[in-house]
Write an enzyme that holds these catalytic residues in place. Structure first.
Site, PDB file in Angstrom:
ATOM      1  NE  ARG A  36      -3.432   2.183   3.189  1.00 28.64           N
ATOM      2  CZ  ARG A  36      -2.835   3.038   4.305  1.00 28.64           C
ATOM      3  NH1 ARG A  36      -1.792   2.587   4.832  1.00 28.64           N
ATOM      4  NH2 ARG A  36      -3.460   4.130   4.443  1.00 28.64           N
ATOM      5  NE  ARG A  77      -5.512  18.215   8.652  1.00 23.91           N
ATOM      6  CZ  ARG A  77      -5.229  17.027   9.348  1.00 23.91           C
ATOM      7  NH1 ARG A  77      -5.503  17.032  10.627  1.00 23.91           N
ATOM      8  NH2 ARG A  77      -4.755  15.852   8.916  1.00 23.91           N
ATOM      9  CE  LYS A 218      -8.985   4.534   3.405  1.00 26.76           C
ATOM     10  NZ  LYS A 218      -7.812   5.661   3.592  1.00 26.76           N
ATOM     11  CB  THR A 276      -7.534   1.350  10.882  1.00 29.46           C
ATOM     12  OG1 THR A 276      -8.686   0.583  11.210  1.00 29.46           O
ATOM     13  CG2 THR A 276      -7.612   1.980   9.525  1.00 29.46           C
TER      14      THR A 276
END
Length: 482
Positions: A36, A77, A218, A276
């Protein structure tokens, strides 16, 4: 011979700890099947160097290796604070707005008008991976007045999650579009698409990829879980990003969601990666925790196609050990007598086409007779994916004249990919399959194999023939002299 003695695949992320050809070869030898490239870190020159090193290892080993480019996706953010940070206490009132002035004790910039457009009273805002939580009391086109429900320190440029609304944001930012084109031109096999909320996000990526790479979605947002059926139909594969899901959803809801998504992917014959925080302690320790090993094992028992290492192999102190641990856990689970019962109990009958019937028959023959392997010829990879969906008890040998197809299939459960010559006659295909099974150690001269293919050859999606064949070439010729 580079045969893997397990079915589940291992995805290893490359990074500062694993960028040299020597380290990539060590990771491959330890068990990595897919590499990846994380487009969130490094520049295009870094990724090209790693890609070239992967292809050099592929040439050394003679085994197709899949490369997955993981796109960053939009990053939400907060702005900056005059003092760098501020402590928020439960019950405090705090404001987010579009004002570019540095934040203070009462407010901070949130430079994303798309968020304000989607918010409503009662929505929740999560900051710094959910460590800080705020409830929206009132909002408008350029502000949101909130009450802190979970205290913490908010600081410059911390990430923001909005779990309970669908944001009017595309999954691809300008950076992602540049990275997608770069990755496709480079020749990656899979694109992982971040921030997927709806099937339309996947369709945009597929349009831009133009068939040069398969698209893997994802699943990291609640909206993606809700729209999963449509997203799965639009995708070539799925990644269950449990870490991100655990931020925006109650953590106790993630395991059953993971189990459901894995089963749906298997039923659809599309590869699924569980990802993850799988062996996160191995970033700093040569040994994982027992809980991490159990987590990896559970994903394998569920029938996932692949398990993934992130920072463990990209930036950790023990990248090879992390891959070795994954490999050992996989072998141990698949050797458990209970494993087959669990995998087969989750099998769902999918008989909608001739190809479905052929691969089901191939698996049943392998289970009831002394067959050494199932050999599947495929142009597009679809037949091999259907065989992998069956989770047979014998090895799957995927044979294709197309190197790109062989590489993409390296992500699928149980597939052992071999690049072969193109054929125009089925007998030649049978001979090629027998030779591959013998040379790679999947069968002996006295064994038989199951061969599936489509006739006429070189027509994607035409699987229509099955043969149980001996591995002895003399017997193949004797049974079919033409």
């Amino acid at each position: 011979m580079m045969r893997r003695h397990r079915n589940v695949k291992i995805v290893a992320t490359l990074g500062p700890a694993s960028s040299t050809q020597e380290m990539i070869r060590a990771l491959f030898d330890a068990g990595a099947d897919v590499f990846r490239l994380n487009m969130s870190h490094g520049d295009h020159a870094d990724h090209k160097a790693r890609f070239d090193a992967i292809r050099a290892v592929e040439a050394e080993t003679g085994r197709p290796i899949a490369v997955l480019a993981d796109l960053q996706g939009p990053k939400l953010r907060v702005g900056r604070f005059a003092t760098g940070s501020h402590d928020l206490e439960a019950g405090d009132r705090f404001r987010f707005d579009l004002d570019a002035e540095p934040g203070d004790t009462d407010r901070v910039q949130l430079p994303h008008p798309e968020i304000f457009a989607a918010l409503e009273a009662g929505s929740e805002l999560l900051v710094n991976d959910g460590k800080i939580r705020l409830r929206v009391d009132e909002c408008g086109a350029d502000f949101a007045n909130c009450t802190v429900t979970v205290a913490g320190t908010i600081s410059d440029r911390k990430g923001v999650n909005v779990p309970d609304v669908v944001l009017p944001l595309a999954a691809l930012s300008d950076k992602d579009r540049e990275d997608l084109e770069f990755a496709c031109e480079l020749g990656v096999d899979w694109l992982a698409l971040s921030f997927v909320q709806r099937a339309e996000d996947v369709e945009e990526a597929r349009h831009l990829a133009r068939g040069r790479a398969a698209v893997l979605s994802k699943i990291e947002k609640p909206s993606a879980v809700r729209a999963f059926d449509e997203i799965l139909k639009a995708s070539d594969g799925i990644m269950v990003a449990r870490g991100d899901l655990g931020v925006e959803l109650p953590v106790h809801s993630v395991p059953p969601i993971q189990k459901r998504l894995v089963r749906q992917c298997r039923a659809a014959a599309k590869p699924v990666i569980v990802a993850t925080q799988m062996l996160e302690s191995m970033i700093e320790s040569p040994m994982p925790t027992r809980a991490e090993v159990s987590d990896v094992a559970n994903a394998i028992y569920e029938g996932t196609d692949a398990v993934m290492l992130s920072a463990e192999s990209a930036a950790g102190a023990y990248p090879v050990e992390a891959v070795t641990t994954m490999d050992s856990v996989a072998r141990s689970v698949e050797a458990d007598p209970n494993y087959r019962g669990i995998i087969e109990a989750a099998r769902q009958a999918e008989l909608h086409s001739v190809a479905d019937a052929i691969v089901t028959a191939a698996r049943e023959i392998a289970e009831t007779t002394d067959v050494a392997a199932i050999c599947a010829f495929s142009q597009s990879g679809k037949t091999v994916s259907l065989v992998a969906r069956e989770r047979p008890r014998v090895p799957i040998i995927a044979l294709s004249p197309l190197v790109n197809t062989a590489r993409r299939l390296a992500l699928s459960w149980g597939t052992n990919c071999i690049i072969t010559d193109g054929h125009d006659r089925f007998k030649l295909a049978v001979l090629s399959a027998a030779r591959a099974a013998l040379s790679e150690g999947y069968a002996g001269p006295e064994d038989h194999i199951v061969v599936t293919a489509g006739v006429p050859f070189n027509v994607p999606g035409s699987t229509n023939i099955l043969r149980v064949a001996p591995c002895d070439e003399r017997l193949i010729y004797a049974s079919d002299p033409e």
